[in-house]
Design an enzyme around this catalytic site. Structure first.
Site, PDB file in Angstrom:
ATOM      1  N   ASP A  40      -7.582  -2.749  -3.786  1.00 30.13           N
ATOM      2  CA  ASP A  40      -7.053  -2.867  -2.411  1.00 30.13           C
ATOM      3  C   ASP A  40      -8.205  -2.643  -1.428  1.00 30.13           C
ATOM      4  OD1 ASP A  40      -5.800  -2.589   0.046  1.00 30.13           O
ATOM      5  OD2 ASP A  40      -4.762  -0.739  -0.441  1.00 30.13           O
TER       6      ASP A  40
ATOM      7  N   GLU B 206       0.736   6.728  -3.588  1.00 31.55           N
ATOM      8  CA  GLU B 206       1.987   6.015  -3.875  1.00 31.55           C
ATOM      9  C   GLU B 206       2.391   6.124  -5.339  1.00 31.55           C
ATOM     10  OE1 GLU B 206       1.468   1.982  -2.387  1.00 31.55           O
ATOM     11  OE2 GLU B 206       0.450   2.788  -0.612  1.00 31.55           O
TER      12      GLU B 206
ATOM     13  N   GLU C 213       6.443   5.195   4.005  1.00 31.19           N
ATOM     14  CA  GLU C 213       6.945   3.976   3.368  1.00 31.19           C
ATOM     15  C   GLU C 213       8.346   4.169   2.796  1.00 31.19           C
ATOM     16  OE1 GLU C 213       3.896   2.395   0.772  1.00 31.19           O
ATOM     17  OE2 GLU C 213       2.620   1.934   2.486  1.00 31.19           O
TER      18      GLU C 213
HETATM   19  P1  PGA Z   1      -1.953   1.445   4.290  1.00 33.17           P
HETATM   20  O1  PGA Z   1      -1.550   1.824   2.795  1.00 33.17           O
HETATM   21  O2  PGA Z   1      -1.102   0.328   4.732  1.00 33.17           O
HETATM   22  O3  PGA Z   1      -1.726   2.745   5.037  1.00 33.17           O
HETATM   23  O4  PGA Z   1      -3.415   1.068   4.244  1.00 33.17           O
HETATM   24  C1  PGA Z   1      -1.161   0.877   1.863  1.00 33.17           C
HETATM   25  C2  PGA Z   1      -2.055   0.871   0.660  1.00 33.17           C
HETATM   26  O5  PGA Z   1      -3.038   1.622   0.577  1.00 33.17           O
HETATM   27  O6  PGA Z   1      -1.804   0.096  -0.246  1.00 33.17           O
HETATM   28 ZN    ZN Z   2      -3.616   0.755  -1.510  1.00 33.12          ZN
END
Ligand code: PGA
Ligand code: ZN
Length: 425
Positions: free
Chosen positions: A309, A163, A204
């Site tokens: 995360d 991202e 996304e």
């Molecule tokens: P995911 O990705 O919802 O596919 O796990 C989001 C993230 O890694 O923050």
């Molecule tokens: Zn993440």
């Protein structure tokens, strides 16, 4: 008093099944909550129950729905609880499942009930959800971390990092921040187009151009920021989610055609932070690479926000371990990683008490449910990531924040750069 609990299988933004739960109170209040689903899920997340077999390629959630109808719902109704007793309701859900990872009935089933109950309590009291959960002082609008280039597991391009987000830290209201983000998003489309790059979208809502790697992706965003008339760094900064667990195997990180040990990856991040206006990096190291995490926190934790995360999975126990070791300085908050609202709020509380920042977050598989927008304001996290400023399942959350800001009127405060850790120069 909670009177009835219903559930059904619906589709998420990727066309995969997910759970929707409805709760009816004895005063006639009826609410609904839908559960999100990740692609780059952490190993330590609460378990999402999927049917297996052929139907929907094994991704059906009829077992999770049955669990709500046959066990979770009856347990909650049988307990005769008021919907405002969220902690007791969530404990009933946890006890009914009976496993530490919520794998028997599924975190997707449990979370649906938990969130629908919170919404029912709010609606029955005639309060907005953010006000009900956050109390009278909830008034901070988060900086939207808008994911405008998608890579990793969320796109078919060759970019390893997952991202590339823009954070409009210089805006003065949420409404303005969203406008800036959308303007940069459109500028980026034309920059990519002019360079002959693909403008198709990832999961996304961000673009998924075939760029060679991280530096090129940030550079093209910088161009778009300036093309849209903003200052790169002061108006709009960069936030990254490396999601590095996805390119980590056998002790090595495979990044841009090279293999990095944990020790080698630290200088890679030091250079990134020196070269670009980055305010936040998520999952710079893999979910169980505590040593790599410790090293990067020592090296750049005083210059940039480091968000856990897959590392913390919104789990108070894993977060406590990280805090004790001085690892990372922020928590990513995903309701479905832990599976109840209460445990989510516990994780946020622990983070804030320990001077860790929090970033409320969607999943790559989303629905039209906007609960996380309200939660971001309720807990005063000051940061939310819920995708690009495009695609309805992403924009639904940003639009809800517009409504909340409008409803707060003069009381509203946009977090701006105060959302991020303060670093001495
Ligand atoms: P995911 O990705 O919802 O596919 O796990 C989001 C993230 O890694 O923050
Ligand atoms: Zn993440």
């Amino acid at each position: 008093i909670i009177d009835q609990v219903g559930a059904r299988e619906i589709l998420d933004s990727r066309g995969n099944p997910t759970v929707e739960v409805e709760v009816l109170l004895d005063d006639g209040t009826l609410t609904r909550a839908a559960v999100p689903s990740g692609a780059s899920t952490g190993e330590h997340e609460a378990v999402e129950l999927r049917d297996g077999g052929d139907r929907y390629n094994g991704k059906g959630v009829t077992k999770a729905v049955r669990g709500v109808l046959d066990e979770l719902g009856p347990a909650v109704v049988g307990a005769g609880l008021d919907a405002t007793e969220q902690r007791l309701v969530d404990q009933v859900l946890i006890d009914t499942d009976g496993t530490p990872d919520k794998g028997r009935l599924g975190a997707n089933a449990i979370l649906g009930v938990s969130l629908a109950v919170a919404k029912a309590a709010a609606q029955s009291a005639d309060l907005d959800l953010y006000r009900y959960v956050g109390g009278p002082n909830a008034r901070i609008l988060p900086v939207p971390m808008m994911n405008i280039i998608n890579g990793g597991e969320h796109a078919d391009n060759g970019i390893d990092f997952q991202e590339f987000m823009i954070a409009p830290i210089g805006a003065s209201t949420f409404k303005e921040s969203l406008q800036w983000g959308a303007e940069v998003y459109h500028a980026l489309k034309s920059v990519l187009h002019k360079q002959g790059l693909n403008t198709a979208l990832g999961d996304e809502g961000g673009f998924a151009p075939d760029l060679p790697g991280t530096d090129a992706a940030i550079a093209v965003i910088g161009e778009a920021v300036e093309k849209a008339g903003f200052k790169f760094g002061t108006d709009i900064a960069i936030a990254l989610d490396a999601a590095s667990t996805e390119f980590f195997a056998d002790g090595l990180y495979s990044l841009e055609g090279k293999k990095f040990s944990s020790d080698d990856l630290v200088p890679y991040y030091e250079k990134l932070v020196a070269d670009f206006p980055i305010v936040s990096i998520e999952d710079a190291f893999a979910e169980d690479d505590w040593d790599g995490w410790a090293a990067v926190t020592t090296a750049i934790g005083d210059k940039v926000q480091l968000v856990g995360d897959d590392l913390f999975v919104t789990n108070p126990e894993r977060l406590a371990h990280g805090i004790e070791k001085g690892i990372a300085n922020a928590l990513l908050v995903k309701v479905n990683q832990i599976g109840t609202l209460t445990e989510t709020l516990d994780a946020v509380e622990l983070a804030h008490f320990s001077n860790y920042k929090t970033m409320m977050s969607h999943r790559s598989g989303e629905t039209e449910d906007t609960t996380i927008a309200d939660l971001a304001v309720a807990v005063g996290s000051g940061q939310i990531k819920t995708g690009a400023p495009a695609r309805s399942e992403r924009v639904a959350k940003y639009n809800q924040l517009l409504r909340i800001e409008e409803g707060l009127g003069d009381a509203a405060r946009y977090a701006g750069d105060a959302a991020f850790p303060r670093f001495s120069a």
